[in-house]
Design an enzyme around this catalytic site. Structure first.
Site, PDB file in Angstrom:
ATOM      1  N   GLU A 185       0.609  -1.069  -0.079  1.00 42.10           N
ATOM      2  CA  GLU A 185       0.195  -0.224   0.234  1.00 42.10           C
ATOM      3  C   GLU A 185       0.605   1.251  -0.132  1.00 42.10           C
ATOM      4  O   GLU A 185       1.329   1.462   0.497  1.00 42.10           O
ATOM      5  CB  GLU A 185      -1.142   0.400   1.476  1.00 42.10           C
ATOM      6  CG  GLU A 185      -2.153  -1.646   1.329  1.00 42.10           C
ATOM      7  CD  GLU A 185      -2.775  -1.060   2.562  1.00 42.10           C
ATOM      8  OE1 GLU A 185      -3.650  -1.802   1.916  1.00 42.10           O
ATOM      9  OE2 GLU A 185      -2.959  -0.794   3.108  1.00 42.10           O
ATOM     10  N   CYS A 198       3.287   8.222   1.712  1.00 38.61           N
ATOM     11  CA  CYS A 198       4.155   7.442   2.184  1.00 38.61           C
ATOM     12  C   CYS A 198       4.332   6.189   1.985  1.00 38.61           C
ATOM     13  O   CYS A 198       3.438   5.269   1.063  1.00 38.61           O
ATOM     14  CB  CYS A 198       2.990   7.087   3.604  1.00 38.61           C
ATOM     15  SG  CYS A 198       3.201   6.439   4.642  1.00 38.61           S
ATOM     16  N   CYS A 240       6.405  -7.413   6.458  1.00 36.37           N
ATOM     17  CA  CYS A 240       7.692  -7.050   8.138  1.00 36.37           C
ATOM     18  C   CYS A 240       8.199  -7.496   8.986  1.00 36.37           C
ATOM     19  O   CYS A 240       6.987  -8.489   9.234  1.00 36.37           O
ATOM     20  CB  CYS A 240       7.216  -5.203   8.176  1.00 36.37           C
ATOM     21  SG  CYS A 240       9.088  -5.219   9.315  1.00 36.37           S
ATOM     22  N   CYS A 291       6.741  -5.857  15.362  1.00 36.91           N
ATOM     23  CA  CYS A 291       6.575  -3.974  16.600  1.00 36.91           C
ATOM     24  C   CYS A 291       4.969  -5.290  16.683  1.00 36.91           C
ATOM     25  O   CYS A 291       4.200  -5.227  16.119  1.00 36.91           O
ATOM     26  CB  CYS A 291       6.775  -3.158  15.978  1.00 36.91           C
ATOM     27  SG  CYS A 291       7.752  -2.924  14.969  1.00 36.91           S
ATOM     28  N   CYS A 304       1.497  -2.924  15.635  1.00 35.78           N
ATOM     29  CA  CYS A 304       1.276  -3.141  13.708  1.00 35.78           C
ATOM     30  C   CYS A 304       0.772  -4.104  12.688  1.00 35.78           C
ATOM     31  O   CYS A 304       1.810  -4.483  13.102  1.00 35.78           O
ATOM     32  CB  CYS A 304       2.970  -2.679  13.982  1.00 35.78           C
ATOM     33  SG  CYS A 304       3.131  -2.404  11.876  1.00 35.78           S
ATOM     34  N   GLY A 333       6.968  -1.970   5.777  1.00 33.09           N
ATOM     35  CA  GLY A 333       8.284  -2.433   5.799  1.00 33.09           C
ATOM     36  C   GLY A 333       9.403  -1.546   6.290  1.00 33.09           C
ATOM     37  O   GLY A 333       8.907  -0.683   7.207  1.00 33.09           O
ATOM     38  N   GLU A 334      10.251  -2.646   7.151  1.00 31.32           N
ATOM     39  CA  GLU A 334      11.394  -1.620   7.285  1.00 31.32           C
ATOM     40  C   GLU A 334      12.875  -1.420   6.467  1.00 31.32           C
ATOM     41  O   GLU A 334      12.764  -2.053   5.992  1.00 31.32           O
ATOM     42  CB  GLU A 334      12.160  -3.168   8.172  1.00 31.32           C
ATOM     43  CG  GLU A 334      13.844  -1.872   9.103  1.00 31.32           C
ATOM     44  CD  GLU A 334      14.070  -0.711   9.535  1.00 31.32           C
ATOM     45  OE1 GLU A 334      12.491  -0.192  10.098  1.00 31.32           O
ATOM     46  OE2 GLU A 334      13.761  -0.168   9.439  1.00 31.32           O
ATOM     47  N   SER A 339      11.683   6.191   7.571  1.00 28.18           N
ATOM     48  CA  SER A 339      11.895   5.840   8.935  1.00 28.18           C
ATOM     49  C   SER A 339      12.188   4.791   9.680  1.00 28.18           C
ATOM     50  O   SER A 339      11.929   3.195   8.750  1.00 28.18           O
ATOM     51  CB  SER A 339      10.328   5.912   9.065  1.00 28.18           C
ATOM     52  OG  SER A 339       9.690   5.347  10.291  1.00 28.18           O
ATOM     53  N   SER A 396      11.421   4.967  14.959  1.00 26.69           N
ATOM     54  CA  SER A 396      10.411   4.338  15.554  1.00 26.69           C
ATOM     55  C   SER A 396      10.315   3.980  17.310  1.00 26.69           C
ATOM     56  O   SER A 396      10.904   2.644  17.430  1.00 26.69           O
ATOM     57  CB  SER A 396       9.734   3.103  15.139  1.00 26.69           C
ATOM     58  OG  SER A 396       9.583   3.430  13.779  1.00 26.69           O
ATOM     59  N   LEU A 397      10.549   4.972  18.153  1.00 34.15           N
ATOM     60  CA  LEU A 397      11.778   5.064  19.493  1.00 34.15           C
ATOM     61  C   LEU A 397      10.363   4.036  20.288  1.00 34.15           C
ATOM     62  O   LEU A 397      10.395   2.935  21.095  1.00 34.15           O
ATOM     63  CB  LEU A 397      11.667   5.691  20.123  1.00 34.15           C
ATOM     64  CG  LEU A 397      12.727   5.729  21.612  1.00 34.15           C
ATOM     65  CD1 LEU A 397      14.403   5.089  21.104  1.00 34.15           C
ATOM     66  CD2 LEU A 397      12.954   7.152  21.768  1.00 34.15           C
ATOM     67  N   HIS A 398       9.087   5.042  20.909  1.00 36.32           N
ATOM     68  CA  HIS A 398       7.758   4.284  21.580  1.00 36.32           C
ATOM     69  C   HIS A 398       7.869   3.511  22.518  1.00 36.32           C
ATOM     70  O   HIS A 398       6.742   3.355  23.548  1.00 36.32           O
ATOM     71  CB  HIS A 398       7.381   2.682  20.283  1.00 36.32           C
ATOM     72  CG  HIS A 398       7.922   3.166  18.499  1.00 36.32           C
ATOM     73  ND1 HIS A 398       6.220   4.047  18.561  1.00 36.32           N
ATOM     74  CD2 HIS A 398       7.248   2.595  17.748  1.00 36.32           C
ATOM     75  CE1 HIS A 398       6.673   3.977  17.522  1.00 36.32           C
ATOM     76  NE2 HIS A 398       7.136   3.219  16.299  1.00 36.32           N
ATOM     77  N   ASN A 403      -3.579   3.352  16.091  1.00 37.63           N
ATOM     78  CA  ASN A 403      -4.447   3.397  15.352  1.00 37.63           C
ATOM     79  C   ASN A 403      -4.732   1.999  16.006  1.00 37.63           C
ATOM     80  O   ASN A 403      -4.486   0.852  15.623  1.00 37.63           O
ATOM     81  CB  ASN A 403      -4.342   3.602  13.866  1.00 37.63           C
ATOM     82  CG  ASN A 403      -4.035   4.830  13.420  1.00 37.63           C
ATOM     83  OD1 ASN A 403      -5.118   5.857  14.212  1.00 37.63           O
ATOM     84  ND2 ASN A 403      -2.402   5.480  12.941  1.00 37.63           N
ATOM     85  N   CYS A 413      -1.746   5.129   9.691  1.00 41.81           N
ATOM     86  CA  CYS A 413      -0.485   4.893  10.480  1.00 41.81           C
ATOM     87  C   CYS A 413       0.043   3.616  10.660  1.00 41.81           C
ATOM     88  O   CYS A 413      -0.951   3.354  12.238  1.00 41.81           O
ATOM     89  CB  CYS A 413       0.201   5.956  11.607  1.00 41.81           C
ATOM     90  SG  CYS A 413       1.418   7.112  11.057  1.00 41.81           S
TER      91      CYS A 413
HETATM   92  N1  SAH Z   1       9.564  -0.215   9.670  1.00 42.11           N
HETATM   93  C1  SAH Z   1       9.587   1.186  10.059  1.00 42.11           C
HETATM   94  C2  SAH Z   1       8.530   2.798   8.929  1.00 42.11           C
HETATM   95  C3  SAH Z   1       7.154   2.075   8.270  1.00 42.11           C
HETATM   96  S1  SAH Z   1       5.618   1.957   9.599  1.00 42.11           S
HETATM   97  C4  SAH Z   1       8.737   1.818  11.230  1.00 42.11           C
HETATM   98  O1  SAH Z   1       9.116   0.828  12.134  1.00 42.11           O
HETATM   99  O2  SAH Z   1       9.643   2.839  11.251  1.00 42.11           O
HETATM  100  C5  SAH Z   1       5.760   3.865  10.245  1.00 42.11           C
HETATM  101  C6  SAH Z   1       5.333   4.493  12.127  1.00 42.11           C
HETATM  102  O3  SAH Z   1       4.132   4.503  12.217  1.00 42.11           O
HETATM  103  C7  SAH Z   1       6.429   3.949  12.328  1.00 42.11           C
HETATM  104  O4  SAH Z   1       6.875   4.958  13.187  1.00 42.11           O
HETATM  105  C8  SAH Z   1       5.616   3.140  13.134  1.00 42.11           C
HETATM  106  O5  SAH Z   1       6.344   2.142  14.664  1.00 42.11           O
HETATM  107  C9  SAH Z   1       3.864   3.705  13.398  1.00 42.11           C
HETATM  108  N2  SAH Z   1       3.018   2.767  14.398  1.00 42.11           N
HETATM  109  C10 SAH Z   1       3.111   0.974  13.175  1.00 42.11           C
HETATM  110  N3  SAH Z   1       2.184   0.650  13.730  1.00 42.11           N
HETATM  111  C11 SAH Z   1       1.110   1.638  14.159  1.00 42.11           C
HETATM  112  C12 SAH Z   1       0.017   2.011  14.923  1.00 42.11           C
HETATM  113  N4  SAH Z   1      -1.131   0.595  14.778  1.00 42.11           N
HETATM  114  N5  SAH Z   1      -0.304   3.072  14.415  1.00 42.11           N
HETATM  115  C13 SAH Z   1       0.244   4.181  15.118  1.00 42.11           C
HETATM  116  N6  SAH Z   1       1.137   3.878  14.635  1.00 42.11           N
HETATM  117  C14 SAH Z   1       2.110   2.870  14.263  1.00 42.11           C
HETATM  118 FE1  SF4 Z   2       7.645  -3.706  10.876  1.00 45.13          FE
HETATM  119 FE2  SF4 Z   2       7.978  -0.919  11.195  1.00 45.13          FE
HETATM  120 FE3  SF4 Z   2       5.960  -2.111  11.613  1.00 45.13          FE
HETATM  121 FE4  SF4 Z   2       8.134  -2.908  12.730  1.00 45.13          FE
HETATM  122  S1  SF4 Z   2       6.657  -0.389  13.146  1.00 45.13           S
HETATM  123  S2  SF4 Z   2       6.603  -4.512  12.584  1.00 45.13           S
HETATM  124  S3  SF4 Z   2       9.602  -2.234  11.894  1.00 45.13           S
HETATM  125  S4  SF4 Z   2       6.916  -1.954   9.724  1.00 45.13           S
END
Ligand code: SAH
Ligand code: SF4
Length: 368
Positions: free
Chosen positions: A96, A109, A116, A120, A123, A169-170, A201, A223-225, A300, A343
């Site tokens: 997508e 985006c 991926c 995480c 995600c 994807g990463e 990212s 993506s620290l989180h 989300n 996201c």
């Molecule tokens: N793989 C890369 C880039 C894609 S994700 C990464 O992880 O950085 C883009 C952003 O969306 C990242 O910061 C990811 O952690 C965040 N993300 C993933 N799942 C999400 C969700 N369900 N709600 C909000 N943000 C999310």
């Molecule tokens: Fe992959 Fe980024 Fe989703 Fe983590 S947040 S599973 S690295 S796409």
């Protein structure tokens, strides 16, 4: 998006590789620049229409190469102007791409992998598992398509002014192809975007952060989180391989290579998980005095996942707590959620090859 009869797809070749291609045909390097301009700037894919190439060269190109662009299988338009496309990626799968229009910019985006592997916890892409890397032409093809199919902005600029590798994807796990695509995005002969307007990212593949810093200084988002390893190990499993300290050191090295350009730290707001005042204080201590800004992302939700979004009040308080002490903090607006384009909601269609091979979810980080 394959070229069939073993023809080279020129769409994903950055200048250096395209010049090598023309050198092998006995042609001068400037041919590469001409073909890049036709392809990426004028949207022309038919060599016959590239009128400043000799007829002989056009015929030669038609025999050995092609400019193959992707065709989406679906386009959805959100009530808020967000657009989502589904691009087939072979074997019934798809990735997508999302376009987010705002008054000051138009952000595309883009996806870098089919699924991926990094798993995480919050995600949708991660929950689907991993199938394969996208090729450079499949990555750039998303941009090509959006540029050709979206109307220009009111000021005459192309619709897409910013590009973020924040789709499926990463990106740093598909380093070579992402680098080739990024080079085209910033090339004056292709999309001509400034490095500040192209953001990779990453969830924290530390060696490749250093590599990217040397190869191509686009903007970096991380993506620290979570502000400590115990929590981050759980939310972002790659942390077990590259813990926060190691990750942040790589970030500061990256920033230092590029006149201390700010790194953006993404922080998904998960109710009662990472959103307390103590978490904000811990985050502040990690980033205080560094070239860092924070982007809070309201979680989300997606089917099959139990996390909840922090309340608007909690997000505001978290933001204020950091801001008061001098950190630059923004909260991302959720866009396109009526078409599942927000996201972390990008699921595409992925056949997971890793889980079936390794037989367990946790083992998936091994492929990073
Ligand atoms: N793989 C890369 C880039 C894609 S994700 C990464 O992880 O950085 C883009 C952003 O969306 C990242 O910061 C990811 O952690 C965040 N993300 C993933 N799942 C999400 C969700 N369900 N709600 C909000 N943000 C999310
Ligand atoms: Fe992959 Fe980024 Fe989703 Fe983590 S947040 S599973 S690295 S796409």
């Amino acid at each position: 998006m394959t070229t069939g009869a073993a023809k080279t797809n020129l769409l994903g070749l950055p200048q250096g590789r395209l010049e090598a291609f023309f050198a092998a045909l006995g042609e001068k390097p400037f041919r590469a620049r001409q073909v890049m301009q036709w392809t990426h700037q004028r949207g022309v894919t038919d060599f016959d229409a590239m009128t400043d190439l000799s007829r002989k060269l056009r015929e030669q190109l038609a025999e050995t190469a092609a400019v193959v662009v992707p065709t989406p299988s679906l386009r959805q338009d959100s009530a808020d102007g967000t657009v989502k496309w589904l691009f087939p990626s072979g074997s019934g799968q798809a990735v997508e791409t999302v376009f987010i229009p705002e008054s000051a910019r138009g952000t595309l985006c883009i996806s870098s992998q089919v699924g991926c592997a990094l798993d995480c916890a919050f995600c949708a892409t991660g929950a689907q598992g991993f199938n394969r890397n996208l090729s450079a032409d499949e990555i750039v093809g998303q941009v090509w398509h959006a540029m050709q199919h979206l109307p220009r902005r009111p000021n005459g600029e192309p619709a897409v002014t910013n590009i973020v590798f924040m789709g499926m994807g990463e990106p740093l796990a598909n380093y070579r192809n992402v680098l080739a695509a990024a080079e085209l995005l910033i090339s004056d002969f292709a999309y001509g975007l400034s490095r500040r307007r192209v953001t990779v990212s990453t969830s924290g593949i530390v060696p490749h952060i250093d590599r990217l810093g040397d190869d191509c200084n686009v903007s970096l988002a991380v993506s620290l989180h979570a502000p400590n390893d115990a929590l981050r190990d759980r939310l972002v499993p790659i942390n077990r391989m590259h813990p926060i300290r190691e990750l942040l050191e790589a970030c500061w090295r990256y920033a230092a290579k590029h006149s201390n350009r700010f790194i953006t730290f993404e922080y998904v707001m998960l109710r009662d998980v990472n959103d307390s005042a103590a978490h904000a204080d811990e985050l502040f201590r990690l980033l205080d005095g560094k070239p860092a800004k924070v982007n809070l992302i309201p979680f989300n939700p997606f089917p099959g996942n139990d996390f909840e979004r922090s309340s608007a009040d909690t997000i505001r308080a978290f933001q204020e707590r950091l801001r008061r002490r001098g950190l630059v903090v923004t909260t991302r607006k959720t866009r396109g959620d009526d078409i599942d384009a927000a996201c972390g909601q990008l699921a595409g269609k992925v056949t997971d090859r890793v889980r079936s091979r390794l037989g367990e979810r946790g083992a998936r980080t091994a492929v990073a």
